[in-house]
Design a protein around this motif. Sequence first.
Motif, PDB file in Angstrom:
ATOM      1  N   ARG A 164       0.833  -1.205   0.000  1.00 46.57           N
ATOM      2  CA  ARG A 164       0.000   0.000   0.000  1.00 46.57           C
ATOM      3  C   ARG A 164       0.868   1.256   0.000  1.00 46.57           C
ATOM      4  O   ARG A 164       0.590   2.221  -0.706  1.00 46.57           O
ATOM      5  N   GLY A 178       2.426   2.598  -3.277  1.00 42.49           N
ATOM      6  CA  GLY A 178       1.502   3.298  -4.170  1.00 42.49           C
ATOM      7  C   GLY A 178       1.172   4.708  -3.720  1.00 42.49           C
ATOM      8  O   GLY A 178       0.403   5.400  -4.388  1.00 42.49           O
ATOM      9  N   ALA A 179       1.741   5.158  -2.605  1.00 42.63           N
ATOM     10  CA  ALA A 179       1.459   6.498  -2.093  1.00 42.63           C
ATOM     11  C   ALA A 179       2.014   7.556  -3.040  1.00 42.63           C
ATOM     12  O   ALA A 179       3.054   7.359  -3.672  1.00 42.63           O
ATOM     13  N   ASP A 180       1.327   8.692  -3.119  1.00 40.77           N
ATOM     14  CA  ASP A 180       1.787   9.800  -3.956  1.00 40.77           C
ATOM     15  C   ASP A 180       3.123  10.349  -3.467  1.00 40.77           C
ATOM     16  O   ASP A 180       3.972  10.718  -4.254  1.00 40.77           O
ATOM     17  N   ASN A 181       3.275  10.427  -2.152  1.00 37.74           N
ATOM     18  CA  ASN A 181       4.498  10.965  -1.557  1.00 37.74           C
ATOM     19  C   ASN A 181       5.000   9.948  -0.538  1.00 37.74           C
ATOM     20  O   ASN A 181       4.662  10.015   0.639  1.00 37.74           O
ATOM     21  N   LEU A 182       5.801   9.013  -0.978  1.00 36.91           N
ATOM     22  CA  LEU A 182       6.271   7.940  -0.107  1.00 36.91           C
ATOM     23  C   LEU A 182       7.104   8.469   1.049  1.00 36.91           C
ATOM     24  O   LEU A 182       6.959   8.009   2.178  1.00 36.91           O
ATOM     25  N   GLU A 207       1.855  16.952   5.143  1.00 34.06           N
ATOM     26  CA  GLU A 207       1.387  15.602   4.837  1.00 34.06           C
ATOM     27  C   GLU A 207       1.950  14.585   5.827  1.00 34.06           C
ATOM     28  O   GLU A 207       1.239  13.704   6.289  1.00 34.06           O
ATOM     29  N   GLU A 261       4.583  21.612   2.353  1.00 32.11           N
ATOM     30  CA  GLU A 261       3.513  20.684   1.986  1.00 32.11           C
ATOM     31  C   GLU A 261       3.838  19.255   2.413  1.00 32.11           C
ATOM     32  O   GLU A 261       2.977  18.544   2.931  1.00 32.11           O
ATOM     33  N   TYR A 267       4.805   9.816   3.626  1.00 29.69           N
ATOM     34  CA  TYR A 267       4.139   8.682   4.271  1.00 29.69           C
ATOM     35  C   TYR A 267       5.039   8.093   5.356  1.00 29.69           C
ATOM     36  O   TYR A 267       4.609   7.848   6.479  1.00 29.69           O
TER      37      TYR A 267
END
Length: 175
Positions: A51, A54-58, A134, A130, A61
Amino acid sequence: MRPDLEREYVEYVTARLPRLHRTAYLLCADAYQADDIVQTTLTALYVNWKRAAGADNLDGYVHRILVRRYLDERRRGWSKVLLGDRLPELPAPADHTVEERDALLTALRSLPRGQRAVVVLRYFGDLSVEATAEALGCSVGNVKSQCSRGLAALREVLATGRPVTLAQGGGVRHE
């Protein structure tokens, strides 16, 4: 885990490990606790790698996991227990004096957890506003205000050499 996913995980962790450890150390100011925080972060990342990949910003995350693990550690009562009668001697980096390093770490420790997390991620982790928002799960405005307050408190501590506390209304007060 499939071999291709495991290879991706190992490559990611290998590239990011020094930065993650430095970030954890700056949050908690203890190399051994930083090791524990990074280890639990990487374990959680491994379990959820499919999962997470697949994150936009690993990176955001992973930093969010790291900060949450740090906060979890701080909430546990045993984290305040010193298991030895003295702290181990650690070598100082060659590019800064011991006094400068100690003053900075002391000033960082005097910040509230939220401000410390924002300052560490922004300036030591080199994340954007940003990406920091996040990673912490908050708004960009919150990151900016916490960063501003944290930097003001750091400047005050480093300029005077005296610890500060937050006064009501977010101002700085000398102890």
